[in-house]
Design a protein around this motif. Structure first.
Motif, PDB file in Angstrom:
ATOM      1  N   LEU A  47      -2.523 -46.894  87.743  1.00  0.00           N
ATOM      2  CA  LEU A  47      -2.370 -45.802  86.453  1.00  0.00           C
ATOM      3  C   LEU A  47      -2.528 -46.566  85.311  1.00  0.00           C
ATOM      4  CD1 LEU A  47      -0.536 -42.972  88.079  1.00  0.00           C
ATOM      5  CD2 LEU A  47      -3.098 -43.107  87.750  1.00  0.00           C
ATOM      6  N   ARG A  50      -4.338 -52.809  83.301  1.00  0.00           N
ATOM      7  CA  ARG A  50      -5.655 -52.739  82.720  1.00  0.00           C
ATOM      8  C   ARG A  50      -6.480 -53.731  83.619  1.00  0.00           C
ATOM      9  NH1 ARG A  50      -4.448 -50.214  78.575  1.00  0.00           N
ATOM     10  NH2 ARG A  50      -3.182 -50.955  76.798  1.00  0.00           N
ATOM     11  N   GLN A 256      -9.103 -52.305  73.556  1.00  0.00           N
ATOM     12  CA  GLN A 256      -8.112 -51.134  73.339  1.00  0.00           C
ATOM     13  C   GLN A 256      -7.552 -50.992  71.847  1.00  0.00           C
ATOM     14  OE1 GLN A 256      -7.060 -48.835  76.064  1.00  0.00           O
ATOM     15  NE2 GLN A 256      -6.741 -47.903  74.254  1.00  0.00           N
ATOM     16  N   PHE A 290       2.814 -49.248  75.093  1.00  0.00           N
ATOM     17  CA  PHE A 290       4.015 -49.205  75.935  1.00  0.00           C
ATOM     18  C   PHE A 290       4.720 -50.576  75.852  1.00  0.00           C
ATOM     19  CE2 PHE A 290       2.649 -45.428  78.119  1.00  0.00           C
ATOM     20  CZ  PHE A 290       3.804 -44.726  78.322  1.00  0.00           C
TER      21      PHE A 290
ATOM     22  N   PRO B  50       4.093 -40.432  86.084  1.00  0.00           N
ATOM     23  CA  PRO B  50       4.513 -42.066  85.995  1.00  0.00           C
ATOM     24  C   PRO B  50       5.002 -42.341  84.674  1.00  0.00           C
ATOM     25  CG  PRO B  50       2.258 -41.913  86.399  1.00  0.00           C
ATOM     26  CD  PRO B  50       2.724 -40.605  86.335  1.00  0.00           C
ATOM     27  N   GLN B  53      10.621 -41.118  80.807  1.00  0.00           N
ATOM     28  CA  GLN B  53      11.632 -42.007  80.525  1.00  0.00           C
ATOM     29  C   GLN B  53      13.035 -41.195  80.412  1.00  0.00           C
ATOM     30  OE1 GLN B  53      11.492 -44.641  77.112  1.00  0.00           O
ATOM     31  NE2 GLN B  53       9.315 -45.155  77.602  1.00  0.00           N
ATOM     32  N   ASN B 112      -0.642 -41.354  72.728  1.00  0.00           N
ATOM     33  CA  ASN B 112      -1.207 -42.108  73.710  1.00  0.00           C
ATOM     34  C   ASN B 112      -2.237 -41.980  74.420  1.00  0.00           C
ATOM     35  OD1 ASN B 112       1.593 -43.324  73.236  1.00  0.00           O
ATOM     36  ND2 ASN B 112       2.518 -41.870  74.811  1.00  0.00           N
ATOM     37  N   ILE B 115      -3.882 -43.956  77.225  1.00  0.00           N
ATOM     38  CA  ILE B 115      -3.428 -43.871  78.538  1.00  0.00           C
ATOM     39  C   ILE B 115      -3.983 -42.628  79.277  1.00  0.00           C
ATOM     40  CG2 ILE B 115      -1.301 -43.678  80.008  1.00  0.00           C
ATOM     41  CD1 ILE B 115       0.109 -44.725  77.798  1.00  0.00           C
ATOM     42  N   LYS B 118      -7.794 -43.029  80.388  1.00  0.00           N
ATOM     43  CA  LYS B 118      -7.866 -43.960  81.792  1.00  0.00           C
ATOM     44  C   LYS B 118      -7.612 -42.833  82.565  1.00  0.00           C
ATOM     45  CE  LYS B 118      -7.274 -48.535  80.054  1.00  0.00           C
ATOM     46  NZ  LYS B 118      -7.685 -48.161  78.542  1.00  0.00           N
ATOM     47  N   MET B 119      -6.494 -41.944  82.956  1.00  0.00           N
ATOM     48  CA  MET B 119      -6.711 -41.025  83.812  1.00  0.00           C
ATOM     49  C   MET B 119      -7.451 -40.140  83.998  1.00  0.00           C
ATOM     50  SD  MET B 119      -2.605 -40.444  84.619  1.00  0.00           S
ATOM     51  CE  MET B 119      -2.965 -39.496  86.175  1.00  0.00           C
TER      52      MET B 119
END
Ligand SMILES: [Zn+2]
Ligand SMILES: [Zn+2]
Lengths: 309, 391
Positions: A47, A50, A256, A290, B50, B53, B112, B115, B118-119
């Motif tokens: 997940l 990269r 990215q 992140f 996932p 925090q 974000n 991210i 990508k999912m």
């Protein structure tokens, strides 16, 4: 795909063992939760990473482990239990074949495909050129999108690595980029070609440490309202210490970064500013998605320290 | 201020955190008067997502009073002192998705997005208190919240309706309504709803308001089925009967005309061997989701019917019954709710008395008891259906 199984194996290892016919031995009590933990690591890796091809290969390794463990179990069982184990083993063998295929594909893609990571990372180390492309659609007329970009002083509002662009003439400008280049990484640039409302091309001039060039095209979208923005950037990455700094600066995934720059460009034109959340409160100063801070308001002290805290 | 935060897997904790401040010009700060615990909060607390925090403020269903507005919020849209309900998807109002009223797919509000992309292939909107995958925005189970794009999302409440009557406009009422609306309901329709949780209950009420002839509630918790029955719907307990044959019986063998999956990825099943079958499938890694409800809805739906999915799914699913879907001309529709699209029309329905959102509230607790609230809601104790928290 790993996530669900990992959860099931950690939460209900007994059930998983019972269903798959593995005996309730001391070994299987230890092994099944461990396999579950491994699945969760895979899920997280797939997940967030990269480098999907690496993770896909670790899954193949994991499948091999499962098969070995099951083969050992089969050797010690008979009758009904053995039949169930054989069925599960057959299924896992099938999954292994799929994982293997995925891993091979992922590896092929990163070697020969257009995925920029592997290719550009290799070249950065050796020196050489790196070209990046990205595109987005903005719900504004091409004339407006063009005008905002043509005023090059606007670029640092959304491009993470630019500190300042100062126009020095009709077609010339002076650019500076932030650390880890250090404040001394500055260069002059000139516009080499432009068609109002359609295209701007520029390149660095003089003895820039990192010679670079770029083109941005503005194309009306089929909806008659929006504009497609197509960007191409080319960097000549030098070898040696500067090359290393540049490589470090671009990180693992320069593509990215350009995508994120364009997302902020879209935000600025469509909404008026870069959108901030509590987890990523620093707008374009947030160079990496992140790690983030927790999604709760900033204290006065944090607010005062700003992005560099 | 006090806020309910994620403190690790299966752990929430009410803590002292800094007060929110304006970060963008179009932000507003809202003093929260009522907030709720949602079924999808449980996926976050479970640790299924996932990107949580320690310290993330939870909660995406909240309302309150505006106490500060940014310089970019026009005075005719929102002022200090306004009473507002805040929709859970954060939408900019200016991108292509917003222009198409697909607010939960807003292209600008998820910092974000990389991210999320990508999912899911393309990014989705920012959501309050819903992991860093959806932007890392602090949630509303707190005394105050920062509301971005305050000139686009929040709905002003100018009548004297109670918080309890309008709070659920933030999520579960529009979500249930969208589930029914996607069914394109005709007056002769029999509508079956899988899941009699809060969203399922509102999907049932909405199906009736939109003119369905009969509405069937499928669940296994007797108190939830009784709640649906009191509202005039037909209960089916999947722990006691075979769902497909019961549905065929109730519809003269045709099957329900429209089916709504208000369950999502953590479905349970009454039949031990089907539950075991899916466990084994999970064990050989062929799926993330537990698709009993969706699979059963597709198999039960009449030929040419609509299966509308509003339960939350997060990953990948194998063994999807494509044969039934294709050969029997089924339509599959789905989406996270585009709440902003439904708030005003649903407010009018509440004002006219066509829908009573308060009927599902079983518990009202102070914010400081959020931990207890999550516990009884998750474990279906004390007949808990919906909890309202008071900061
Ligand atoms: Zn909710
Ligand atoms: Zn938008």
């Amino acid at each position: 795909m790993s996530l669900g199984l990992g959860v099931a194996q950690l939460a209900a290892p007994d059930t998983v063992r019972r269903i798959s016919g593995v005996d309730d031995s001391a070994t299987s009590r230890t092994v099944v939760p461990l396999v579950g933990a491994r699945e969760l690591v895979h899920a997280a890796g797939l997940l967030t990473s990269r480098r999907k091809n690496v993770w896909a290969w670790t899954r193949v390794a994991g499948d091999a482990m499962d098969l070995t463990a099951l083969a050992m179990a089969i050797a010690h069982r008979d009758g009904h239990r053995r039949r169930r184990l054989l069925a599960v083993t057959g299924a896992i063998a099938g999954i292994t074949a799929l994982d293997l295929l995925t891993a091979v594909r992922a590896t092929q893609t990163s070697k020969t495909g257009s995925a920029p990571t592997a290719r550009s990372a290799r070249r950065e180390r050796e020196g050489g050129s790196m070209d990046l492309t990205a595109t987005t659609t903005i719900r504004r007329p091409a004339s407006e999108v063009y005008a905002f970009w043509r005023d090059l002083q606007n670029l640092p509002t959304f491009m993470a690595h630019l500190e300042q662009v100062r126009t020095t003439g009709d077609r010339t400008s002076h650019w500076s980029a932030s650390a880890p280049f250090g404040s001394d990484v500055e260069w002059d640039a000139e516009i080499t070609e432009e068609t109002p409302g359609e295209k701007i091309a520029w390149r660095s001039t003089g003895d820039a440490k990192v010679p670079n060039a770029g083109t941005v095209r503005f194309v009306p979208a089929p909806d008659g309202v929006s504009t497609e923005v197509h960007v191409v950037l080319v960097y000549d990455i030098p070898g040696g210490a500067v090359g290393k700094a540049v490589a470090k600066y671009f990180g693992e995934e320069p593509h990215q970064q350009l995508d994120d720059d364009l997302r902020r460009f879209k935000q600025v034109l469509e909404t008026g500013e870069v959108v901030r959340s509590d987890g990523a409160p620093w707008g374009k100063r947030a160079r990496k998605e992140f790690p983030q801070r927790p999604a709760q308001p900033l204290s006065d002290a944090e607010l005062e320290k700003g992005a560099d805290a | 201020m006090r806020a309910n935060t994620w403190a690790g897997r299966n752990k929430v904790e009410v803590r002292d955190v800094p007060d929110p401040k304006i970060l963008n010009n179009r932000d507003a700060i809202v003093r929260i008067t009522s907030t709720a615990i949602c079924g999808s909060d449980l996926h976050l607390v479970d640790g299924y997502v996932p990107t949580m925090q320690d310290g993330d403020i939870l909660g995406h269903e909240f309302m309150g009073e505006v106490i500060e507005v940014g310089s970019g919020v026009p005075g005719d849209k929102l002022r200090v002192g306004d009473r507002v309900v805040v929709p859970f998807p954060i939408a900019c109002g200016a991108c292509g998705a917003c222009a198409a009223e697909l607010y939960s797919c807003c292209e600008n509000t998820n910092p974000n997005a990389g991210i999320s992309e990508k999912m899911f292939g393309h990014p989705t909107a920012g959501i309050f208190g819903y992991s860093h995958l959806t932007g890392g925005f602090a949630g509303g189970q707190a005394q105050y919240a920062r509301v971005p794009f305050a000139d686009v999302g929040p709905l002003k409440i100018e009548s004297d309706l109670t918080d309890e009557q309008v709070l659920f406009l933030s999520d579960i009422l529009p979500t249930g309504y969208m589930g029914a609306e996607m069914c394109d309901i005709q007056p002769s329709d029999v509508v079956a709803v899988w899941g009699a949780g809060p969203v399922g209950q509102f999907a049932m009420d909405s199906a009736r308001v939109l003119g369905a002839a009969k509405v069937i509630a499928i669940d296994k918790e007797p108190y939830r089925l009784q709640m649906a029955e009191r509202a005039g719907h037909i209960p089916v307990n999947f722990d006691e009967v075979d769902v497909r044959s019961t549905l065929l019986e109730l519809t003269g063998g045709r099957g329900p005309d429209k089916c709504i999956d208000a369950v999502g990825m953590e479905a349970t099943h009454g039949s031990a061997h089907i539950a075991a079958y899916d466990r084994v499938k999970q064990a050989v890694r062929s799926e993330t989701e537990r698709p009993h409800a969706l699979r059963q809805a597709i198999m039960s739906c009449r030929s040419g019917g609509v299966v509308s999915v509003i339960g939350v799914y997060g990953g990948l699913m194998d063994k999807f019954p494509t044969g039934a879907w294709m050969n029997r001309s089924l339509t599959l529709r789905t989406g996270q709710c585009h709440v902003q699209r439904y708030m005003k029309p649903l407010l009018q329905r509440i004002e006219r008395g066509e829908i009573d959102p308060t009927r599902i509230i079983t518990h009202t607790l102070p914010l400081d008891q959020a931990e207890h609230g999550f516990d009884i809601f998750k474990n279906k104790q004390d007949n808990c259906e919906k909890i309202v928290l008071k900061p």
